[in-house]
Design a protein around this motif. Structure first.
Motif, PDB file in Angstrom:
ATOM      1  N   GLY A 174      -2.063  -5.246  12.185  1.00  0.00           N
ATOM      2  CA  GLY A 174      -2.586  -5.974  13.330  1.00  0.00           C
ATOM      3  C   GLY A 174      -3.040  -7.380  12.967  1.00  0.00           C
ATOM      4  N   GLU A 175      -2.972  -7.718  11.685  1.00  0.00           N
ATOM      5  CA  GLU A 175      -3.323  -9.076  11.257  1.00  0.00           C
ATOM      6  C   GLU A 175      -2.134  -9.998  11.519  1.00  0.00           C
ATOM      7  OE1 GLU A 175      -4.390  -8.663   7.160  1.00  0.00           O
ATOM      8  OE2 GLU A 175      -6.289  -7.686   7.623  1.00  0.00           O
ATOM      9  N   GLU A 176      -2.343 -11.287  11.341  1.00  0.00           N
ATOM     10  CA  GLU A 176      -1.298 -12.263  11.622  1.00  0.00           C
ATOM     11  C   GLU A 176      -0.073 -12.059  10.726  1.00  0.00           C
ATOM     12  OE1 GLU A 176      -0.776 -17.112  11.946  1.00  0.00           O
ATOM     13  OE2 GLU A 176      -2.656 -16.277  11.239  1.00  0.00           O
ATOM     14  N   TRP A 177      -0.281 -11.729   9.458  1.00  0.00           N
ATOM     15  CA  TRP A 177       0.811 -11.546   8.506  1.00  0.00           C
ATOM     16  C   TRP A 177       1.013 -10.079   8.189  1.00  0.00           C
ATOM     17  CZ3 TRP A 177       3.944 -15.298   6.342  1.00  0.00           C
ATOM     18  CH2 TRP A 177       3.617 -16.609   6.671  1.00  0.00           C
ATOM     19  N   LYS A 178       2.269  -9.626   8.252  1.00  0.00           N
ATOM     20  CA  LYS A 178       2.622  -8.279   7.827  1.00  0.00           C
ATOM     21  C   LYS A 178       2.802  -8.292   6.305  1.00  0.00           C
ATOM     22  CE  LYS A 178       5.108  -7.466  12.148  1.00  0.00           C
ATOM     23  NZ  LYS A 178       4.871  -8.779  12.722  1.00  0.00           N
ATOM     24  N   LYS A 179       2.779  -7.116   5.692  1.00  0.00           N
ATOM     25  CA  LYS A 179       2.896  -7.006   4.245  1.00  0.00           C
ATOM     26  C   LYS A 179       4.192  -6.283   3.901  1.00  0.00           C
ATOM     27  CE  LYS A 179      -1.673  -7.365   5.068  1.00  0.00           C
ATOM     28  NZ  LYS A 179      -1.967  -7.911   6.367  1.00  0.00           N
ATOM     29  N   GLY A 180       5.037  -6.908   3.075  1.00  0.00           N
ATOM     30  CA  GLY A 180       6.316  -6.333   2.698  1.00  0.00           C
ATOM     31  C   GLY A 180       6.365  -6.012   1.217  1.00  0.00           C
ATOM     32  N   PHE A 181       7.080  -4.928   0.875  1.00  0.00           N
ATOM     33  CA  PHE A 181       7.198  -4.511  -0.527  1.00  0.00           C
ATOM     34  C   PHE A 181       8.380  -3.567  -0.670  1.00  0.00           C
ATOM     35  CE2 PHE A 181       4.434  -1.708   1.767  1.00  0.00           C
ATOM     36  CZ  PHE A 181       4.695  -0.426   1.311  1.00  0.00           C
ATOM     37  N   SER A 182       8.749  -3.286  -1.902  1.00  0.00           N
ATOM     38  CA  SER A 182       9.847  -2.365  -2.199  1.00  0.00           C
ATOM     39  C   SER A 182       9.289  -0.985  -2.501  1.00  0.00           C
ATOM     40  CB  SER A 182      10.636  -2.859  -3.417  1.00  0.00           C
ATOM     41  OG  SER A 182      11.219  -4.107  -3.161  1.00  0.00           O
ATOM     42  N   VAL A 183      10.106   0.030  -2.269  1.00  0.00           N
ATOM     43  CA  VAL A 183       9.765   1.415  -2.604  1.00  0.00           C
ATOM     44  C   VAL A 183      10.972   2.035  -3.298  1.00  0.00           C
ATOM     45  CG1 VAL A 183       9.236   3.703  -1.664  1.00  0.00           C
ATOM     46  CG2 VAL A 183       8.131   1.689  -0.706  1.00  0.00           C
ATOM     47  N   VAL A 184      10.739   2.678  -4.433  1.00  0.00           N
ATOM     48  CA  VAL A 184      11.820   3.280  -5.204  1.00  0.00           C
ATOM     49  C   VAL A 184      12.292   4.590  -4.570  1.00  0.00           C
ATOM     50  CG1 VAL A 184      12.429   4.286  -7.440  1.00  0.00           C
ATOM     51  CG2 VAL A 184      11.097   2.172  -7.345  1.00  0.00           C
ATOM     52  N   ASP A 185      11.375   5.464  -4.184  1.00  0.00           N
ATOM     53  CA  ASP A 185      11.719   6.775  -3.629  1.00  0.00           C
ATOM     54  C   ASP A 185      11.141   6.888  -2.220  1.00  0.00           C
ATOM     55  OD1 ASP A 185      12.180   9.442  -3.009  1.00  0.00           O
ATOM     56  OD2 ASP A 185      10.777  10.234  -4.490  1.00  0.00           O
ATOM     57  N   MET A 186      11.933   6.484  -1.223  1.00  0.00           N
ATOM     58  CA  MET A 186      11.438   6.484   0.154  1.00  0.00           C
ATOM     59  C   MET A 186      11.178   7.890   0.662  1.00  0.00           C
ATOM     60  SD  MET A 186      10.409   4.468   2.418  1.00  0.00           S
ATOM     61  CE  MET A 186       9.914   4.600   4.116  1.00  0.00           C
ATOM     62  N   ASN A 187      11.941   8.871   0.200  1.00  0.00           N
ATOM     63  CA  ASN A 187      11.701  10.244   0.648  1.00  0.00           C
ATOM     64  C   ASN A 187      10.299  10.698   0.257  1.00  0.00           C
ATOM     65  OD1 ASN A 187      14.150  10.651   1.916  1.00  0.00           O
ATOM     66  ND2 ASN A 187      15.136  11.363   0.048  1.00  0.00           N
ATOM     67  N   GLY A 188       9.909  10.492  -0.994  1.00  0.00           N
ATOM     68  CA  GLY A 188       8.569  10.886  -1.441  1.00  0.00           C
ATOM     69  C   GLY A 188       7.483  10.058  -0.783  1.00  0.00           C
ATOM     70  N   PHE A 189       7.638   8.735  -0.829  1.00  0.00           N
ATOM     71  CA  PHE A 189       6.655   7.829  -0.248  1.00  0.00           C
ATOM     72  C   PHE A 189       6.526   8.054   1.257  1.00  0.00           C
ATOM     73  CE2 PHE A 189       5.765   3.789   1.900  1.00  0.00           C
ATOM     74  CZ  PHE A 189       4.546   3.462   1.340  1.00  0.00           C
ATOM     75  N   GLY A 190       7.665   8.071   1.944  1.00  0.00           N
ATOM     76  CA  GLY A 190       7.664   8.200   3.400  1.00  0.00           C
ATOM     77  C   GLY A 190       7.099   9.525   3.874  1.00  0.00           C
ATOM     78  N   TYR A 191       7.398  10.585   3.142  1.00  0.00           N
ATOM     79  CA  TYR A 191       6.878  11.910   3.513  1.00  0.00           C
ATOM     80  C   TYR A 191       5.353  11.897   3.536  1.00  0.00           C
ATOM     81  CZ  TYR A 191       5.452  16.772   3.059  1.00  0.00           C
ATOM     82  OH  TYR A 191       4.831  17.973   3.236  1.00  0.00           O
ATOM     83  N   TYR A 192       4.748  11.398   2.457  1.00  0.00           N
ATOM     84  CA  TYR A 192       3.283  11.370   2.389  1.00  0.00           C
ATOM     85  C   TYR A 192       2.683  10.406   3.394  1.00  0.00           C
ATOM     86  CZ  TYR A 192       3.301  14.255  -1.792  1.00  0.00           C
ATOM     87  OH  TYR A 192       3.463  15.282  -2.674  1.00  0.00           O
ATOM     88  N   LEU A 193       3.287   9.221   3.531  1.00  0.00           N
ATOM     89  CA  LEU A 193       2.739   8.236   4.458  1.00  0.00           C
ATOM     90  C   LEU A 193       2.780   8.755   5.892  1.00  0.00           C
ATOM     91  CD1 LEU A 193       1.500   5.395   4.500  1.00  0.00           C
ATOM     92  CD2 LEU A 193       3.777   4.520   5.009  1.00  0.00           C
ATOM     93  N   PHE A 194       3.906   9.336   6.274  1.00  0.00           N
ATOM     94  CA  PHE A 194       4.021   9.879   7.624  1.00  0.00           C
ATOM     95  C   PHE A 194       3.025  11.022   7.835  1.00  0.00           C
ATOM     96  CE2 PHE A 194       5.896  12.527  10.957  1.00  0.00           C
ATOM     97  CZ  PHE A 194       6.091  11.578  11.943  1.00  0.00           C
ATOM     98  N   ASP A 195       2.880  11.867   6.839  1.00  0.00           N
ATOM     99  CA  ASP A 195       1.945  12.985   6.930  1.00  0.00           C
ATOM    100  C   ASP A 195       0.505  12.493   7.085  1.00  0.00           C
ATOM    101  OD1 ASP A 195       1.428  15.839   6.877  1.00  0.00           O
ATOM    102  OD2 ASP A 195       0.557  15.508   4.886  1.00  0.00           O
ATOM    103  N   LEU A 196       0.150  11.437   6.361  1.00  0.00           N
ATOM    104  CA  LEU A 196      -1.219  10.916   6.405  1.00  0.00           C
ATOM    105  C   LEU A 196      -1.511  10.149   7.688  1.00  0.00           C
ATOM    106  CD1 LEU A 196      -1.506   9.676   2.737  1.00  0.00           C
ATOM    107  CD2 LEU A 196      -2.829  11.534   3.754  1.00  0.00           C
ATOM    108  N   LEU A 197      -0.535   9.390   8.169  1.00  0.00           N
ATOM    109  CA  LEU A 197      -0.772   8.541   9.337  1.00  0.00           C
ATOM    110  C   LEU A 197      -0.573   9.285  10.653  1.00  0.00           C
ATOM    111  CD1 LEU A 197       0.843   5.178   8.220  1.00  0.00           C
ATOM    112  CD2 LEU A 197      -1.552   5.871   8.107  1.00  0.00           C
ATOM    113  N   GLY A 198       0.287  10.279  10.642  1.00  0.00           N
ATOM    114  CA  GLY A 198       0.509  11.064  11.859  1.00  0.00           C
ATOM    115  C   GLY A 198       0.829  10.190  13.046  1.00  0.00           C
TER     116      GLY A 198
END
Length: 160
Positions: free
Chosen positions: A113-137
């Motif tokens: 919600g800030e003026e600038w978004k934050k971008g970065f790389s992820v090596v294993d999107m399945n692992g990262f995305g699974y946890y992030l989606f689970d936490l953020l719901g």
């Protein structure tokens, strides 16, 4: 052993278990980011040497896209040297983001919600995305693709 000391020991055990459950647990980490149960750390974010820490409760939107070995027009949206790009995204350092990558990593952009978004790389999107989606719901919206905003060079980037 007295009854009072038994109760005290049981209370201590219960409190310790509760503390362990509430503690910040490491869920995912690679050389670009680290995800715990409470915080997202984007490595090599500021001046390409220091990290950016984002509380998970602050994340409103998550964008993700598989990196391409030859990004073409996507190169206008992403950056590999720790600077900003079009669309008001500040990218963490990843020298191989746009060239010579295997195409296995993902680009991820988080919007707090800030003026600038934050971008970065992820090596294993399945692992990262699974946890992030689970936490953020339902707290955050997830989009398959990078944000599309018009390019603006009027405002010089600042470290965020």
């Amino acid at each position: 052993m007295s009854e009072a000391s038994k109760t005290s020991e049981e209370e201590v055990k219960v409190a310790l278990e509760r503390f362990k459950r509430m503690a910040d647990q490491l869920l995912y980490e690679d050389h670009h980011c680290k995800l715990t149960s409470k915080v997202l750390e984007i490595k090599n974010y500021k001046a390409s040497i220091s990290s950016k820490f984002i509380r998970l409760k602050d994340i409103k939107t998550v964008y993700y896209s598989k990196q391409r070995t030859f990004p073409g027009k996507e190169a206008l949206q992403i950056n590999d040297n720790g600077w900003s790009t079009s669309g008001r995204i500040w990218w963490a350092l990843d020298p191989l983001r746009q060239t010579f990558n295997t195409g296995d990593k993902y680009n991820v952009v988080v919007d707090t919600g800030e003026e600038w978004k934050k971008g970065f790389s992820v090596v294993d999107m399945n692992g990262f995305g699974y946890y992030l989606f689970d936490l953020l719901g339902s707290q955050a919206t997830f989009y398959d693709g990078l944000p599309n905003e018009p390019m603006s060079l009027n405002n010089p980037p600042l470290f965020h």
